[in-house]
Scaffold this active site. Structure first.
Site, PDB file in Angstrom:
ATOM      1  N   GLU A  14      15.597  -5.593  -5.406  1.00  0.00           N
ATOM      2  CA  GLU A  14      14.539  -4.631  -5.739  1.00  0.00           C
ATOM      3  C   GLU A  14      14.452  -3.682  -4.569  1.00  0.00           C
ATOM      4  O   GLU A  14      14.278  -4.092  -3.424  1.00  0.00           O
ATOM      5  CB  GLU A  14      13.212  -5.361  -5.967  1.00  0.00           C
TER       6      GLU A  14
ATOM      7  N   CYS B 286       6.315  -0.665  -2.712  1.00  0.00           N
ATOM      8  CA  CYS B 286       7.370  -0.085  -3.541  1.00  0.00           C
ATOM      9  C   CYS B 286       6.799   0.528  -4.803  1.00  0.00           C
ATOM     10  O   CYS B 286       7.379   1.443  -5.379  1.00  0.00           O
ATOM     11  CB  CYS B 286       8.394  -1.165  -3.911  1.00  0.00           C
TER      12      CYS B 286
END
Length: 545
Positions: free
Chosen positions: A293, A327
């Site tokens: 990720e 994020c």
């Protein structure tokens, strides 16, 4: 031996404590924070069952007070990476052969320890080392990590229960084996829960791990290892090393027993890792699992029918909680012209009301960014507004100061160019860029949202028009792996919103779901025939009479 089909405790998301004035959790956390802050610690690496110290000591600093040293960690070198791999491989057989319910018990115990006596300690460590306020630490280091541990145990049992159909005279079975070799867990600074989940989710499925955390998260990572050891994790299952990234990578990605990587970090680093693995693919015993990720340029899109106050609150929370160092943090916003004046007023009012300072003062909503490198990068984006040829302006915020801590004011940029640099590039700080579009151009704006960024992690649509919501949801189906309707694009909960994105944001293997754990097993089909054939001849071979 005695055995059974064991049912694990049903996981429930850990309740978030309020830390309101006068609450017992607030008093305990403040006391623990002061206690940890008052002493320097010497942090070892954890290799096999040993604590490993070196003469190369590196300081652990507070981002909000970079003159205050929390302690030192022992930096390792290539030899320590080799030792960690050897320790992992030595532990592999016993760990892989341990009954699944025994592995489950270790991680369930870790969850209960964290929910109880370890809660304040890991929260305080996250506040001190990563400059999170009490609430951000609570939802991360305590609640989310507890949820990962408990729900992953449930997901593990669901995977093991996935079995094929059998036919008369045949019993078909499916084994979910650990990967052959070791897995490398490379974790980021911004979430203690991610730092804990990446190695533990892999280990839970019977794998052994070499774990390298970000240097700016070592203070809490060390405590995670202490927690796991108290829960009964055997030595060598997870090996924690503090080694420069390229040095670690040179050893790990050239090793024949490298079986996979579990990664959260920057897109550039992940792409380079993938390239290196591809180059070295002939060296490995098996094709490595690559799970990552990476970055995001997360959006909020408002339809002309949106609720202005709800939209403004989503901008304020989604952009600036934990200084935008998520994020999933909102980084670009598209507001229709009919709502802009109202939304602008609310956002400016919110930002001006924020208090900024160290996390020990619980009234501070904004704390410091993680380090000087990050501070300088964010400051450059803010400074460049002055030379933007009137394409952008700062409507609130824009100040910064690193004399004591790495503090950047929450900054709201309005741009007249939807492709302005801060609308396109990941900044990873408390900076949000807003483009005001003609309220009659919603369809064109949808295309802008979909095509502006290479990332596809999180995004949100705000609208009171159900047709517009449906249309945007379909049009932006590839633009975000986590999509929110009338809510900020942050705050995914384990078991409720499995997290991950595609495009340049990663492999979308959904942490917080069974999908992620499936990546850490290699299935073996077993067919057992009870009465095997004793003649090769099939009936069709018979002669006509």
């Amino acid at each position: 031996m005695a055995t059974g089909f064991f049912k694990v405790p049903t996981p429930v998301n850990e309740p978030v404590k309020s830390y309101a004035p006068g609450s017992p959790e607030r008093e305990e956390l403040q006391r623990t924070y002061k206690e940890l802050k008052s002493k320097e610690i010497d942090v070892p690496m954890y290799i096999g069952g040993d604590k490993v110290y070196t003469d190369n000591k590196k300081p652990m600093l507070q981002p909000h007070d970079h003159q205050h040293i929390l302690g030192h960690f022992s930096e390792g070198d290539a030899s320590h990476v080799e030792q960690a791999i050897n320790a992992a491989l030595a532990a592999r057989e016993d760990w892989a052969n341990m009954a699944w319910e025994q592995r489950a018990s270790i991680f369930l115990k870790a969850a209960d320890l964290l929910a109880g006596p370890w809660r304040a300690r890991l929260n305080a460590a996250t506040m001190l080392g990563q400059s999170k306020n009490a609430y951000q630490a609570e939802i991360d280091a305590a609640c989310e990590f507890i949820d990962f541990l408990r729900f992953n145990v449930q997901f593990m049992t669901e995977i093991y229960s996935m079995q094929p159909e059998s036919s008369p005279g045949v019993w078909n079975r499916l084994e979910h084996r650990p990967l052959e070799g070791f897995v490398f867990a490379l974790t980021p600074f911004n979430f203690t829960a991610i730092a804990g989940n990446l190695p533990t989710s892999v280990a839970m499925m019977g794998n052994v791990v070499v774990w390298k955390p970000a240097y700016t998260q070592i203070y809490a990572a060390h405590m995670i290892m202490e927690l796991l050891h108290e829960a009964g994790l055997p030595g060598g299952v997870i090996n924690l090393v503090y080694v420069d990234g390229p040095i670690a990578g040179d050893v790990i990605f050239n090793h024949a027993d490298f079986a996979g990587i579990h990664f959260t970090g920057s897109t550039g680093v992940f792409q380079n890792i993938w390239k290196t693995i591809g180059t070295n693919i002939h060296k490995y015993k098996t094709y490595p699992r690559i799970v990552g990720e990476t970055g995001g340029k997360d959006f909020i899109l408002a339809h002309p029918s949106a609720n202005a106050k709800a939209l403004a609150t989503a901008i304020s929370r989604g952009s600036f909680e934990y200084q935008g160092q998520k994020c999933s943090a909102a980084s670009r916003v598209y507001v229709p012209s009919n709502l802009w004046d109202e939304v602008k007023g609310y956002v400016i009012e919110d930002v001006k009301s924020f208090k900024m300072g160290p996390p020990e003062d619980f009234s501070n909503f904004i704390n410091a960014v993680i380090d000087e490198k990050s501070f300088d990068k964010i400051a450059r984006y803010i400074d460049n507004i002055a030379s933007s040829n009137n394409e952008a302006e700062i409507i609130v915020g824009g100040g910064y100061d690193k004399s004591k801590g790495y503090f950047v004011e929450p900054t709201v940029i309005q741009t007249h160019n939807p492709l302005y640099v801060t609308m396109c590039e990941e900044i990873f700080g408390p900076v949000i860029s807003i483009y005001v579009y003609d309220e009659n151009n919603f369809e064109e704006t949808l295309e802008l949202v979909n095509s502006t960024s290479p990332y596809a992690l999180t995004g949100a649509i705000f609208s009171q028009d159900r047709y517009a919501i449906e249309h945007a949801t379909k049009k932006l189906s590839d633009a975000a792996g986590n999509f929110y309707i009338n809510d900020k694009p942050t705050g995914a909960v384990v078991g409720q919103q499995p997290f991950g994105g595609a495009r340049a944001s990663g492999t979308n293997d959904k942490a917080g779901s069974m999908l992620n754990l499936l990546r850490w097993v290699s299935a073996r089909s077993i067919k057992e025939t009870f009465v095997p054939a004793t003649d090769y001849r099939y009936p069709f071979l018979g002669e006509n009479k």
